[in-house]
Design an enzyme around this catalytic site. Structure first.
Site, short mmCIF file in Angstrom:
data_model
loop_
_atom_site.label_atom_id
_atom_site.label_comp_id
_atom_site.label_asym_id
_atom_site.label_seq_id
_atom_site.Cartn_x
_atom_site.Cartn_y
_atom_site.Cartn_z
N TYR A 1 0.83 -1.22 0.00
CA TYR A 1 0.00 0.00 0.00
C TYR A 1 0.86 1.27 0.00
O TYR A 1 0.77 2.10 -0.92
CB TYR A 1 -0.94 -0.05 1.21
CG TYR A 1 -1.65 1.24 1.54
CD1 TYR A 1 -2.21 2.03 0.54
CD2 TYR A 1 -1.76 1.66 2.86
CE1 TYR A 1 -2.86 3.21 0.86
CE2 TYR A 1 -2.42 2.83 3.18
CZ TYR A 1 -2.96 3.62 2.18
OH TYR A 1 -3.60 4.78 2.50
N ASP B 1 9.88 -7.28 -3.91
CA ASP B 1 8.67 -7.60 -3.14
C ASP B 1 8.38 -9.09 -3.32
O ASP B 1 8.52 -9.62 -4.42
CB ASP B 1 7.48 -6.77 -3.65
CG ASP B 1 6.36 -6.67 -2.63
OD1 ASP B 1 6.04 -5.53 -2.22
OD2 ASP B 1 5.80 -7.71 -2.23
N THR C 1 1.77 -9.87 0.55
CA THR C 1 0.60 -9.03 0.79
C THR C 1 0.46 -7.94 -0.28
O THR C 1 -0.59 -7.32 -0.38
CB THR C 1 0.65 -8.34 2.17
OG1 THR C 1 1.86 -7.59 2.26
CG2 THR C 1 0.62 -9.35 3.30
N ALA D 1 9.08 -3.42 3.49
CA ALA D 1 8.69 -4.84 3.42
C ALA D 1 8.50 -5.40 4.83
O ALA D 1 9.46 -5.89 5.44
CB ALA D 1 9.74 -5.64 2.66
N ASN E 1 9.79 -11.99 10.01
CA ASN E 1 9.71 -11.22 8.76
C ASN E 1 10.27 -9.80 8.95
O ASN E 1 11.08 -9.34 8.15
CB ASN E 1 8.26 -11.15 8.29
CG ASN E 1 8.12 -10.54 6.91
OD1 ASN E 1 8.81 -10.94 5.98
ND2 ASN E 1 7.26 -9.56 6.78
N TYR F 1 4.17 -6.27 17.13
CA TYR F 1 4.42 -5.47 15.92
C TYR F 1 5.32 -4.28 16.27
O TYR F 1 6.37 -4.07 15.65
CB TYR F 1 3.10 -5.00 15.31
CG TYR F 1 3.27 -3.92 14.29
CD1 TYR F 1 4.02 -4.14 13.14
CD2 TYR F 1 2.73 -2.65 14.48
CE1 TYR F 1 4.22 -3.14 12.21
CE2 TYR F 1 2.91 -1.64 13.55
CZ TYR F 1 3.65 -1.90 12.42
OH TYR F 1 3.85 -0.90 11.50
N ARG G 1 -7.03 9.15 16.46
CA ARG G 1 -5.84 8.84 15.68
C ARG G 1 -5.46 10.03 14.82
O ARG G 1 -6.28 10.91 14.55
CB ARG G 1 -6.07 7.61 14.78
CG ARG G 1 -6.33 6.31 15.55
CD ARG G 1 -5.07 5.80 16.21
NE ARG G 1 -5.27 4.55 16.95
CZ ARG G 1 -5.59 4.48 18.24
NH1 ARG G 1 -5.78 5.59 18.95
NH2 ARG G 1 -5.71 3.32 18.83
N GLY H 1 -5.51 -3.91 22.65
CA GLY H 1 -4.27 -3.29 22.17
C GLY H 1 -4.44 -1.89 21.59
O GLY H 1 -3.47 -1.32 21.10
N1 UFG Z 1 -11.61 0.60 14.17
C1 UFG Z 1 -12.97 0.42 14.38
N2 UFG Z 1 -13.64 -0.46 13.58
C2 UFG Z 1 -13.03 -1.15 12.58
C3 UFG Z 1 -11.64 -0.96 12.36
C4 UFG Z 1 -10.96 -0.08 13.19
O1 UFG Z 1 -13.56 1.02 15.28
O2 UFG Z 1 -13.69 -1.95 11.90
C5 UFG Z 1 -10.89 1.55 15.04
C6 UFG Z 1 -9.78 0.90 15.84
O3 UFG Z 1 -10.28 0.30 17.01
C7 UFG Z 1 -8.91 2.14 16.12
C8 UFG Z 1 -9.08 2.98 14.84
O4 UFG Z 1 -10.27 2.50 14.23
O5 UFG Z 1 -9.44 2.84 17.19
C9 UFG Z 1 -7.93 2.85 13.86
O6 UFG Z 1 -7.72 1.45 13.64
P1 UFG Z 1 -6.85 0.91 12.42
O7 UFG Z 1 -6.91 -0.58 12.47
O8 UFG Z 1 -7.26 1.59 11.16
O9 UFG Z 1 -5.38 1.42 12.74
P2 UFG Z 1 -4.49 1.21 14.05
O10 UFG Z 1 -4.53 2.51 14.80
O11 UFG Z 1 -4.83 0.00 14.80
O12 UFG Z 1 -3.06 0.90 13.44
C10 UFG Z 1 -2.46 1.66 12.43
C11 UFG Z 1 -1.52 0.75 11.64
C12 UFG Z 1 -0.42 0.26 12.52
C13 UFG Z 1 0.25 1.41 13.20
C14 UFG Z 1 -0.73 2.30 13.90
C15 UFG Z 1 -0.03 3.50 14.44
O13 UFG Z 1 -2.23 -0.37 11.13
O14 UFG Z 1 0.50 -0.42 11.71
O15 UFG Z 1 -1.72 2.71 12.99
O16 UFG Z 1 -0.95 4.42 14.93
F1 UFG Z 1 1.12 0.95 14.10
#
Ligand code: UFG
Length: 330
Positions: free
Chosen positions: A11, A31, A35, A74, A92, A141, A221, A284
């Site tokens: 991505y 690559d 994924t 990667a 990885n 991670y 976020r 988490g």
């Molecule tokens: N969320 C929902 N519903 C969903 C998916 C996500 O409510 O169906 C929420 C999550 O709980 C979180 C927010 O949306 O509160 C963002 O979640 P994401 O999965 O989009 O992203 P993350 O914050 O978990 O993680 C991303 C990257 C990581 C990185 C992180 C750093 O995937 O690799 O940002 O902030 F480490």
């Protein structure tokens, strides 16, 4: 001299490749397509299919191509998966970095720009998060990426390989022409899931938790666009080539948006109702993650173009609405 983009079919890596090609760089992509998507790689880049944990693959690539700098995307990046399969991440991500650095050292390649993450900070003590804040990951991670940062520090000292670690916050959006975008299987990220609901591919969004210590109770976020990330990587390459010391930089917008605010913004951008329901917390997830990104702005001269989540979501919507099956849509 060429730039090697490891993970250039992924991505963020594919946006990096497109940006480098558009700015006139000679680009090589490595690559393993585990994924990533072959169709995501800009046709002007030379593509080598293989795994960076495979030393013979890297030796062959570094013998054929004159590489000046490596940009390293990667890696696996799903927090929840890493909790269940930590060794997959250490193998990885951390293992891949060791083999890559060994090969770079043996072939005399001196610069690496590397995708680190906000997940290396764990639960932040204050907001916005500064680069000098403690790095105490709360998942494998983040731990695998922090180990990669530390390994690079010692390789700088021992071998003179200079690095920039770019700690991304939440990446969302797609190339403005809609030609490449996010396509994960399974999809777990907020913005593409919201847009899959908008496109009618999912019935509703589940918002994971509304009892967090944030203004509306949902997680906050900091969203950053992959083309802005790509620009930061090019500035980081130039920074290293100019003889500057190894360093780490946060990449975010410095503005937080809650999950509910993101949903509202997506409803405005798409004009679709996007049904949503509250669901239990996802393990988490820290309450809020917002970057202090003034260091990247002042030292690297980074000027992100996407400072409004509506524009970020609009660019993602252009990709999702024209590619409902992702790269299988060709
Ligand atoms: N969320 C929902 N519903 C969903 C998916 C996500 O409510 O169906 C929420 C999550 O709980 C979180 C927010 O949306 O509160 C963002 O979640 P994401 O999965 O989009 O992203 P993350 O914050 O978990 O993680 C991303 C990257 C990581 C990185 C992180 C750093 O995937 O690799 O940002 O902030 F480490």
């Amino acid at each position: 001299m060429a730039i090697l983009v490891a993970g250039g079919a992924g991505y963020i890596g594919s946006h990096m490749v497109a940006d480098l090609v558009e700015k006139g760089y000679d680009v090589v992509v490595a690559d393993n397509l585990s994924t990533g998507h072959r169709a995501a790689i800009n046709s002007q880049a030379r593509f080598y299919e293989g795994d960076i944990r495979n030393r013979e693959f890297l030796d062959e690539l570094f013998t054929k191509e004159k590489i000046d700098a490596v940009v390293h995307f990667a890696a696996f990046s799903l927090v929840a998966e890493s909790m269940k399969k930590p060794l997959k991440y250490f193998d990885n991500n951390t293992g891949g970095m060791i083999t890559l650095l060994e090969a770079m050292h043996d072939h005399g390649i001196k610069y690496i720009v590397f995708s680190s993450t906000a997940a290396t900070y764990g639960i932040p003590e204050h907001m916005p998060i500064k680069e000098s804040d403690p790095q105490v990951p709360i998942n494998p991670y983040g731990e695998s990426k922090l180990a990669m940062e530390k390994i690079m520090k010692w390789c700088d000292q021992a071998y003179g390989i200079k690095f920039v670690a770019l700690r991304y916050f939440n990446v969302a959006g797609a190339k403005p022409d809609g030609s490449i975008g996010e396509d994960h299987h399974p999809e777990t990220h907020l913005v593409p899931i919201i847009l899959q609901v908008a496109a009618g591919k999912r019935d509703e969004l589940s918002i994971f938790g509304d009892d967090y210590n944030t203004p509306d109770g949902t997680n906050v976020r900091d969203y950053v666009h992959p083309m802005d990330l790509a620009d930061a990587h090019i500035l980081a390459i130039k920074y290293l080539q100019a003889g500057n010391p190894s360093d780490a930089f946060n990449l975010g917008s410095s503005t937080g948006f809650s999950n509910k605010q993101m949903l509202e913004a997506a409803r405005e951008v798409t004009g679709k109702p996007i049904p949503a329901k509250m669901a239990p917390r996802r393990p988490g997830d820290p309450d809020a993650l917002v970057a202090a990104s003034d260091k990247a702005r002042s030292v690297l001269g980074w000027k992100p173009q996407y400072d409004d989540v509506h524009d970020i979501i609009a660019s993602a919507w252009k990709w999702h609405s024209t590619h409902p099956q992702g790269y299988n849509d060709k």
